[in-house]
Design a protein around this motif. Structure first.
Motif, PDB file in Angstrom:
ATOM      1  N   ILE A   1       0.543 -11.665 -18.538  1.00 16.95           N
ATOM      2  CA  ILE A   1       0.406 -10.630 -17.513  1.00 16.95           C
ATOM      3  C   ILE A   1       1.318 -11.008 -16.352  1.00 16.95           C
ATOM      4  O   ILE A   1       1.229 -12.110 -15.818  1.00 16.95           O
ATOM      5  CB  ILE A   1      -1.052 -10.517 -17.020  1.00 16.95           C
ATOM      6  CG1 ILE A   1      -2.002 -10.242 -18.193  1.00 16.95           C
ATOM      7  CG2 ILE A   1      -1.184  -9.425 -15.977  1.00 16.95           C
ATOM      8  CD1 ILE A   1      -3.463 -10.282 -17.805  1.00 16.95           C
ATOM      9  N   LEU A   2       2.203 -10.082 -15.988  1.00 14.40           N
ATOM     10  CA  LEU A   2       3.068 -10.279 -14.831  1.00 14.40           C
ATOM     11  C   LEU A   2       2.573  -9.388 -13.704  1.00 14.40           C
ATOM     12  O   LEU A   2       2.225  -8.227 -13.923  1.00 14.40           O
ATOM     13  CB  LEU A   2       4.516  -9.957 -15.174  1.00 14.40           C
ATOM     14  CG  LEU A   2       5.136 -10.785 -16.309  1.00 14.40           C
ATOM     15  CD1 LEU A   2       6.593 -10.394 -16.496  1.00 14.40           C
ATOM     16  CD2 LEU A   2       5.023 -12.272 -16.010  1.00 14.40           C
ATOM     17  N   LEU A   3       2.564  -9.933 -12.499  1.00 13.09           N
ATOM     18  CA  LEU A   3       1.987  -9.232 -11.364  1.00 13.09           C
ATOM     19  C   LEU A   3       2.997  -9.125 -10.241  1.00 13.09           C
ATOM     20  O   LEU A   3       3.965  -9.878 -10.171  1.00 13.09           O
ATOM     21  CB  LEU A   3       0.728  -9.955 -10.851  1.00 13.09           C
ATOM     22  CG  LEU A   3      -0.375 -10.169 -11.882  1.00 13.09           C
ATOM     23  CD1 LEU A   3      -0.363 -11.617 -12.329  1.00 13.09           C
ATOM     24  CD2 LEU A   3      -1.734  -9.810 -11.323  1.00 13.09           C
ATOM     25  N   SER A   4       2.741  -8.201  -9.355  1.00  6.15           N
ATOM     26  CA  SER A   4       3.532  -8.054  -8.147  1.00  6.15           C
ATOM     27  C   SER A   4       2.590  -7.611  -7.038  1.00  6.15           C
ATOM     28  O   SER A   4       1.504  -7.076  -7.313  1.00  6.15           O
ATOM     29  CB  SER A   4       4.646  -7.024  -8.355  1.00  6.15           C
ATOM     30  OG  SER A   4       4.091  -5.765  -8.705  1.00  6.15           O
ATOM     31  N   PRO A   5       2.953  -7.807  -5.781  1.00  7.64           N
ATOM     32  CA  PRO A   5       2.073  -7.381  -4.689  1.00  7.64           C
ATOM     33  C   PRO A   5       1.791  -5.891  -4.764  1.00  7.64           C
ATOM     34  O   PRO A   5       2.625  -5.100  -5.220  1.00  7.64           O
ATOM     35  CB  PRO A   5       2.875  -7.749  -3.434  1.00  7.64           C
ATOM     36  CG  PRO A   5       3.797  -8.827  -3.882  1.00  7.64           C
ATOM     37  CD  PRO A   5       4.129  -8.518  -5.308  1.00  7.64           C
ATOM     38  N   PRO A   6       0.610  -5.462  -4.322  1.00  8.91           N
ATOM     39  CA  PRO A   6       0.256  -4.035  -4.410  1.00  8.91           C
ATOM     40  C   PRO A   6       1.208  -3.137  -3.647  1.00  8.91           C
ATOM     41  O   PRO A   6       1.323  -1.959  -3.950  1.00  8.91           O
ATOM     42  CB  PRO A   6      -1.151  -3.997  -3.791  1.00  8.91           C
ATOM     43  CG  PRO A   6      -1.664  -5.397  -3.890  1.00  8.91           C
ATOM     44  CD  PRO A   6      -0.468  -6.284  -3.785  1.00  8.91           C
ATOM     45  N   THR A   7       1.929  -3.659  -2.669  1.00  8.34           N
ATOM     46  CA  THR A   7       2.809  -2.812  -1.869  1.00  8.34           C
ATOM     47  C   THR A   7       4.066  -2.425  -2.620  1.00  8.34           C
ATOM     48  O   THR A   7       4.726  -1.459  -2.280  1.00  8.34           O
ATOM     49  CB  THR A   7       3.211  -3.549  -0.587  1.00  8.34           C
ATOM     50  OG1 THR A   7       3.804  -4.810  -0.938  1.00  8.34           O
ATOM     51  CG2 THR A   7       1.990  -3.797   0.279  1.00  8.34           C
ATOM     52  N   GLU A   8       4.448  -3.199  -3.653  1.00 10.26           N
ATOM     53  CA  GLU A   8       5.648  -2.893  -4.410  1.00 10.26           C
ATOM     54  C   GLU A   8       5.387  -1.745  -5.383  1.00 10.26           C
ATOM     55  O   GLU A   8       4.313  -1.629  -5.952  1.00 10.26           O
ATOM     56  CB  GLU A   8       6.128  -4.120  -5.180  1.00 10.26           C
ATOM     57  CG  GLU A   8       6.559  -5.268  -4.278  1.00 10.26           C
ATOM     58  CD  GLU A   8       7.156  -6.401  -5.089  1.00 10.26           C
ATOM     59  OE1 GLU A   8       7.413  -6.208  -6.285  1.00 10.26           O
ATOM     60  OE2 GLU A   8       7.359  -7.486  -4.509  1.00 10.26           O
ATOM     61  N   THR A   9       6.366  -0.903  -5.563  1.00 12.82           N
ATOM     62  CA  THR A   9       6.238   0.213  -6.501  1.00 12.82           C
ATOM     63  C   THR A   9       6.862  -0.175  -7.827  1.00 12.82           C
ATOM     64  O   THR A   9       7.882   0.346  -8.248  1.00 12.82           O
ATOM     65  CB  THR A   9       6.948   1.454  -5.933  1.00 12.82           C
ATOM     66  OG1 THR A   9       8.316   1.102  -5.698  1.00 12.82           O
ATOM     67  CG2 THR A   9       6.296   1.910  -4.644  1.00 12.82           C
ATOM     68  N   ALA A  10       6.269  -1.130  -8.482  1.00 12.08           N
ATOM     69  CA  ALA A  10       6.798  -1.611  -9.765  1.00 12.08           C
ATOM     70  C   ALA A  10       6.097  -0.890 -10.900  1.00 12.08           C
ATOM     71  O   ALA A  10       4.886  -0.709 -10.882  1.00 12.08           O
ATOM     72  CB  ALA A  10       6.579  -3.117  -9.886  1.00 12.08           C
TER      73      ALA A  10
END
Length: 1522
Positions: free
Chosen positions: A832-841
């Motif tokens: 599982i790869l994650l990014s901060p909630p603010t990023e629109t990934a």
């Protein structure tokens, strides 16, 4: 209330009846014929027989247990006719009275004897009654013989003969065992009894074993009921076992297949991964299919001992009815035996001795061993870890562990079931490998609330306690340990009346303070208990130091014993020290309580100084096998010492020690100081966990910060169980860390709700849970915690045997969780790869090779349809087939897939392909579709045409993979005729060989030029006209490659002759084996047959390749016409061919000949027909051989190339004379822009000739003179010639003999070359002086992008100066300094001055150490454009490589990493494998010739194919140095 007893009945206590006391039974005196009296509670309804009782209105009657004959008479039962019924290990109450009738002779409620039922006597009674009913005279005679003094009277005249037989049998049976046995022998000897019945009668009643066994088994149940069936304890004993028991979580280890799936199951199967185990799972009928031996693993306080006693209680109540006998032993008591016992002594002398006939009872147990369960508690406490051998037999004495080993391996009581409990760690070797392993995990949230609900009987108190637990998340987390849950409930009961909601967080923040509050709650008000408490603490510590957990009466003073008993801190029991040797024993109610009291003594006793106190602050690594010398009993003592060092405990300690604040503070400071020393050490995973728990108990932020800063960036925890409390403590400490950290829990079994503790896990960037045996519930808790981990970027759940249901649930959570960016699943890999909630990934779910079926994909589509924009969906390698692929394709528009949809290798047939393409054509956003691996189909013309028609409608596709089909030559020709007409097709590639590939690439807009590549198509001569016709019609086709398609000389000539097009260019590349031996002349003459103008010719004999570019329509060139007319008087065959070639090549712009042999005739042809052409701009003659006779015409031809712009004569086999001749031919070539004379012999005289020519080449942009033996003198001459080359952009002088003097000559002229972008001076003799001077001058070249100074003589000091000068090269993109003795100083300086636009960095064999490599790694975050880095042979070890792996993730553009010839092991390689999924642009990591074992290399490469462990493809990793 009194019970109405019949004349032949038992008395049984009735719940709530005061008359149930055996001494107060109202019928004891009046009913003289009472058979027995029992003080046991009634059996549960589960053992009642399914019979209908006729009961008189208003009458209440309770009948107790009697023998089988009495029960039959009491009920007036009529047995069925005899029929054989096989005996089983268990019994069925309903089958016991099958076919019997009931007459209303006696009314009441019956309670059957389960022991009689288990002994299987029901069938014998029925057969015996039926047999004797046929001969009533014989039976009456025998009754008179055995019972001469008894007159049955009128009872003999019962009209029902069966009832009369039952009455007579009853009288015989009740007269005594000897009478009954003699009667049975008469039956078998005098009557015609079937053999089967005779055997069963004699085995059951023919001797006394069964009756003795029956009595002993009943004796066992009575004893267990008395030991473990007690009522709720009084307020004075709050810590004892009671009936509010809540079973903890039990789960199979992944090394054990569930019993219900043993047949055909694979260890680690996920089929029952989340089911909490019950008694039915462990001991039900299906358990017979599993191992006989099971081990329950649980940490201290999880309830192992309580569970074993609860099992005994359930067995005594009849709930474990498949076991006739149950024995419970505790190793802590077996350790006290003075002599080694035998098996009979273990069972009978140390547990419960039969009233009579122990030998007969043992024989019965051996015959019925499958119905015997032996439980051993505390396997980790055994004192004999290495028995000399198993007990030779039941009568052979042996240590307790030897008897345990014999029972486990089946040499004693073969077939019996064995259960052991133990703390996690190394288990004894005597356990069989097939033993089932079960993890005991304590309480989850619902169990905590259930326990609290049972603990508080008062409704208002229960509601208040539950509200407090729900409000205090930390306290609820501590209650995951059942022992601590009980203590917390006790404290809440004491505090709740005056405690506002939510205030327990301040009073019960740690485990230690829960124990402190417990002691305060139990202490009687108004009495000083300090002295007694200190005394108990001294006893506890002395016991820990000597390995004693069971005390005798002399070990504890009477006053302290009374104090401990009153507060419920001590328990008493009977201890067996040998056969028939018993004495009273005492123990603290739990080992952790003993450790807590010992910690109180250490903190409060004036006899314990600070040094002695600090010596007790130690950490346990793991549990080891015990020895006779000492038991390891220090698991919680350091934690309690740390908790007592908290400032919140100071008032309690001051009162307990009766000392001032300074004295108590000094002791607390000693503990804190000891923990600070441990916090700065390098510790193993288990010790890190223990230290985190200690630090968390202190509530000292400064200490937590110190430990957090001291932890390494890569923190591994391998192969030991982790609980919620462990991870909660670790998370608490990491909350004080300011730099990123990576956690690895590979192989660590996790408590189901363990991941929930990771919420708010500080600066954790990656979390590896590979092989952690995490369950579906664990994954659920993990996903819930992910949004609360702001810095977490990657979670690995690989090698966890996740079930399909769990996987689909994870997919649903992934597409809705705001922080999950990518879900990657491929076979055993799950990342599982994650990014901060603010990023629109965009999310990228990939479920590859997961055995998805149509049913699964329907659920998946429903989940994904609710998610956000999807960049990529990879479902390759599953089992979707036509229907599943169609469903996914139809759902694609609703799934908002903007990038790639991969349905490859899913069993899609050719019949299903149009449906998929038709569905995809409706999706306006899809850019890339992969479909391959059709089964048993062939794409023919009938398929190609509708395929192309559908492809015209798929406007958003970027790639279509149709590999794995059996395409024929006809299909390939259809593709040539049809595919180029599809407006958006950019390229199509078809291979009809063994690979069988077919791939189509699309572009976003309509492409003017298209490419078609056909390989191994095996065209026959009759196919050539059709191929030419198709190519002639494919106007949009601009490039065609025909590789090994069986086009010989004649078919190729015919193809070129027939190929005609209205207009445009066509590049034709043909690769055939015969081209390597045909010769240049032959291939040039083939070119002369083309129907269009030839604008480019490229011939390579080594590559067996001819490449042409044709221009249509063919046009006449006036110059070519004049030449042809001038040669018309030559009528030889060759002259005619030359004329034809000149005519067809009149527009030739490029002629490339590589790795060819030029004879005299070939050179003459070049001289006369090709080189003089006015349009020729590029001539390459590389890596070839020119005959001596051909040199002159070649040089003459070159001198006539007046418009030539690019000349390549590199790597040819020429002598010095030939070099001089060719160099002279370059005079006056002022139009040249690129000149390559690499490996061209240049002595000083030849170089002088060349320099003269160079001085006039003012337009020259690229000059390469590598490997030409140029020295300092030649460099001086060359430098002067370069002064006129003001347009020069590239200068290649590698592999020469240029030293510092030559470098300084170049340095003088380089600033005058303002367009210079690339300089290659590698493999020369430039030392620091020349190198620094060179770099200083290059700093003035404002456009310099690439500098190569590898393999020179630059030392560390020179490297530092050189790097300092590089700071002025602001546009530098490629820097290669390998094979110089740069050392760490240069690396440190380079780390401070890395060019911001750097794309390539090579430092191979530059004598960097780990320090230099790490400094460079830390600086990589300043190189966002870095694409390639080489640290080959830089002595990088595992530790440095792990840190480098984290640094590589800071380079988003990185494509290639070279780490060969270093000291990397499998740990570093595994770390690299973990970071690669987050590096999307990375293509390969070169790791060959490191210290990675071959099996590890193969495993890691299968996990991550971009890891390259071998120099050659498909080569296994070779041992280093071979």
């Amino acid at each position: 209330m009194r019970e109405n007893h019949g004349s032949a009945a038992f008395c049984m206590n009735h719940p709530g009846d005061e008359a149930c006391n055996p001494g107060m039974c109202p019928d004891r005196e009046s009913n003289r014929d009472l058979l027995a009296h029992s003080a046991r509670p009634p059996m549960p309804s589960s053992v009642l027989p399914s019979v209908a009782l006729a009961q008189e209105p208003g009458a209440e009657f309770r009948c107790c247990r009697g023998d089988q004959a009495s029960l039959a008479l009491l009920l007036g039962l009529t047995p069925p006719p005899p029929r054989p019924v096989p005996r089983t290990g268990g019994y069925s109450e309903s089958a016991m009275f099958e076919g019997l009738t009931v007459t209303p002779r006696v009314t009441g409620q019956l309670l059957m004897d389960p022991i009689s039922l288990q002994l299987g006597t029901k069938n014998q009674w029925g057969w015996l009654v039926s047999l004797l009913s046929s001969d009533p005279e014989w039976l009456s005679a025998k009754v008179k013989f055995f019972l001469p003094n008894i007159d049955l009277g009128s009872r003999d005249e019962d009209p029902d003969p069966r009832q009369r037989v039952l009455l007579q049998l009853r009288e015989l049976h009740t007269h005594g065992l000897a009478t009954w046995q003699a009667f049975i022998h008469c039956v078998c000897m005098e009557l015609e009894v079937p053999l089967e019945l005779e055997v069963q009668l004699l085995s059951t009643w023919g001797h006394g074993d069964a009756e003795l066994a029956k009595r002993y088994l009943q004796q066992l149940r009575t004893s267990a009921q008395q030991r473990y069936g007690g009522e709720l304890p009084g307020p004075g004993q709050p810590l004892a076992f009671h009936q509010t028991y809540v079973p903890p979580i039990l789960q199979w280890s992944r090394a054990t297949a569930p019993f219900s799936t043993q047949e055909g199951a694979v260890p680690g199967s996920p089929r029952a991964e989340d089911a909490d185990l019950s008694l039915q799972d462990l001991f039900g009928p299906r358990a017979d299919k599993g191992p006989r031996v099971m081990v329950l693993l649980g940490k201290a306080g999880m309830g192992k001992t309580t569970l074993t006693r609860w099992l005994c209680q359930k067995w005594a109540d009849g709930q474990l009815d498949r076991f006739q006998a149950l024995f419970l032993f505790e190793f802590r008591q077996l350790n006290l035996l003075a002599e080694a016992p035998t098996l009979p002594q273990l069972l009978f002398d140390l547990y419960l001795r039969p009233e009579e006939g122990p030998d007969a009872v043992l024989q019965y147990l051996e015959r019925n061993a499958k119905g015997v369960l032996l439980i051993f508690d505390g396997l980790e406490e055994v004192l004999h870890p290495h028995p000399s051998g198993e007990a030779a037999g039941p009568e052979a004495p042996g240590p307790a562990l030897a008897l345990f080993s014999g029972l486990c391996r089946g040499t004693l009581l073969p077939g019996c079931r064995v259960m052991a409990t133990s703390r996690p760690g190394k288990l004894p070797d005597c356990l069989p490998t097939e033993a089932a392993t079960i993890h005991l995990w304590g309480f989850d949230g619902p169990r905590v609330e259930e326990y609290a609900g049972r603990f508080f009987s008062n409704q208002p108190a229960r509601e208040a306690a539950l509200a407090e637990l729900r409000a205090n998340r930390h306290l609820r987390g501590m209650c995951a340990v059942p022992a601590l849950c009980r203590i917390a409930c006790l404290c809440l009961r004491h505090l709740l009346p005056d405690l506002p909601l939510g205030q327990s967080a301040a009073l019960l923040p740690t485990v230690t303070q829960n124990y402190v509050q417990m002691v305060l709650a139990l202490s009687p008000r108004g009495h000083r208990t300090d002295e007694a408490l200190r005394g108990l603490g001294e006893v506890a510590l002395r016991g820990l130091e000597t390995g004693k957990v069971i005390f005798s009466a002399g070990d504890i003073p009477p006053a302290m014993m009374a104090f401990g008993a009153a507060l419920g801190l001590l328990t008493s029991f009977c201890v067996c020290t040998g056969p028939r040797q018993q004495e009273p024993g005492y123990a603290f109610t739990h080992l952790s309580l003993q450790e807590f009291l010992a910690a109180l003594h250490l903190m409060a006793s004036p006899e314990v100084d600070r040094d002695a106190l600090a010596r007790h602050v130690t950490l346990n690594s793991r549990w080891l096998l015990r020895t006779k010398a000492r038991l390891g009993l220090w698991d919680h003592l350091p934690i309690f010492l740390a908790g007592l060092a908290s400032s919140a405990c100071s008032p309690f300690l001051r009162r307990l020690a009766e000392r001032g604040e300074a004295w108590v503070g000094a002791k607390q400071a000693a503990v804190i100081q000891a923990l600070k020393k441990l916090a700065t050490r390098k510790l193993t995973g288990p010790k890190v966990v223990e230290l985190c728990r200690c630090v968390d108990e202190t509530q000292e932020p400064e200490l937590a910060g110190l430990m957090a800063r001291s932890l390494p960036d890569q923190l591994p925890f391998h192969n030991f169980p982790l609980t919620y409390a462990d991870l909660a403590a670790l998370t608490s400490v990491l909350g004080h860390r300011e730099v990123p950290i990576h956690l690895d829990f590979e192989g660590c079994p996790l408590e189901p709700r363990c991941p929930e503790a990771l919420a708010g896990c500080g600066r954790v960037e990656s979390l590896r849970l590979a092989g952690s045996k995490i369950t579906a519930r664990g994954i659920y808790h993990l996903v819930q915690a992910l949004p609360l981990c702001p810095h977490l970027e990657e979670v690995s759940l690989s090698h966890n045997h996740v079930s399909m249901a769990t996987l689909l649930g994870l997919t649903e959570a992934a597409v809705t969780c705001p922080t999950i960016r990518m879900l990657q699943v491929r076979e055993a890999d799950l990342i599982i790869l994650l990014s901060p909630p603010t990023e629109t990934a965009a999310e990228l779910p990939g479920l590859q090779k997961c055995c998805l079926t149509v049913r699964d994909v329907e659920m998946l589509i429903a989940q994904l349809r609710e998610g956000p924009l999807l960049e990529e969906v990879d479902l390759s390698g599953n089992q979707l087939e036509d229907e599943g692929c169609r469903l996914v394709a139809e759902a694609a528009p609703q799934l908002h897939i903007a990038g790639k949809l991969d349905l490859s290798d899913n069993g899609l047939s050719v019949a299903g392909l149009p449906w998929v393409l038709r569905a995809v054509s409706m999706c306006q956003n899809l850019a890339d579709l992969h479909i391959s691996r059709f089964t048993d189909c062939g794409l023919s013309q009938m398929h190609v045409e509708p395929l192309c028609e559908l492809l015209r409608k798929c406007e958003d596709l970027s790639q279509l993979d149709l590999s794995g089909n059996s395409i024929s030559q006809e299909g390939a020709l259809c593709l040539v005729e049809t595919l180029p007409s599809c407006p958006r097709i950019r390229e199509a590639a078809v291979n009809l060989g063994a690979e069988q590939s077919f791939r189509i690439h699309f572009s976003r807009q309509e492409e003017a030029g298209k490419t078609l590549r056909l390989r191994e198509c095996s065209f026959r001569p009759e196919h050539v006209p059709r191929l030419a016709a198709g190519l002639s019609q494919a106007w949009h086709l601009t490039e065609l490659t025909l590789s090994r398609c069986c086009l010989d000389l004649q078919p190729l000539t015919l193809l070129l002759r027939l190929l005609r097009r209205p207009e445009g260019l066509l590049r034709l590349r043909v690769e055939e084996p015969w081209m390597g031996r045909a010769g240049v002349l032959t291939l040039l003459h083939v070119c002369a047959q083309a129907s269009g103008n030839v604008t480019e010719i490229s011939i390579s004999e080594s590559q067996q390749q001819l490449c042409l570019q044709l221009k249509f329509p063919r046009q006449e060139n006036p110059e070519a016409v004049a030449r042809r007319l001038a040669r018309c008087n030559l009528e030889t065959h060759h002259s005619l061919l030359d004329g034809k070639l000149m005519e067809m090549c009149t527009w030739l712009r490029q002629l490339s000949l590589s790795q060819v042999t030029l004879c005299h005739a070939s050179c003459q042809l070049l001289q006369s027909s090709l080189l003089p052409l006015s349009e020729l701009k590029t001539f390459r003659l590389a890596s070839s051989c020119v005959s001596s006779g051909g040199l002159a015409p070649l040089a003459s031809g070159l001198s006539r190339c007046r418009h030539l712009e690019e000349l390549d004569l590199s790597n040819n086999q020429l002598g010095e004379e030939a070099s001089t001749v060719l160099a002279g031919a370059l005079k006056g070539r002022s139009w040249l822009r690129r000149l390559d004379l690499s490996h061209f012999p240049l002595d000083d005289s030849t170089l002088a000739v060349l320099a003269q020519g160079l001085s006039h080449m003012t337009r020259l942009q690229s000059l390469c003179l590598s490997g030409d033996d140029i020295g300092d003198v030649g460099c001086s001459c060359l430098a002067k010639a370069l002064e006129a080359a003001t347009s020069l952009e590239e200068l290649g002088l590698s592999h020469n003999q240029i030293g510092d003097a030559g470098a300084q000559h170049l340095a003088a002229v380089l600033p005058g070359l303002p367009e210079l972008r690339r300089v290659d001076l590698s493999a020369n003799g430039i030392c620091p002086a020349g190198g620094v001077r060179l770099v200083e001058s290059l700093a003035l070249c404002k456009h310099l992008e690439e500098l190569i100074l590898s393999a020179n003589g630059i030392c560390p000091a020179g490297g530092v100066r050189l790097v300092e000068s590089l700071a002025l090269c602001k546009h530098l993109e490629e820097l290669m300094l390998g094979c110089n003795a740069l050392g760490d100083p240069t690396a440190l300086e380079l780390a401070r001055a890395l060019p911001p636009h750097l794309r390539v960095l090579h430092l191979r064999s530059s004598r960097l150490g780990p320090e230099g490599a790490l400094s460079l790694g830390r600086a990589l975050d300043g190189c966002p454009h870095l694409e390639e880095i080489s640290l080959v042979s830089c002595e990088i070890d595992d530790q440095a490589a792990k840190l480098l792996a984290a640094s590589f993730m800071l380079c988003p553009a990185l494509e290639e990493i070279l780490l060969s010839w270093n000291l990397l092991g499998d740990e570093a390689a595994a770390e690299l494998a973990q970071v690669l999924p987050r590096m999307q642009r990375l293509k390969s990591v070169d790791l060959w010739n490191n210290h990675v074992p071959p099996d590890a290399a193969q495993r890691l490469q299968s996990q991550e194919p971009r890891l390259d462990f071998s120099f050659f493809p498909n080569e296994r990793q070779a041992p280093r140095g071979t």
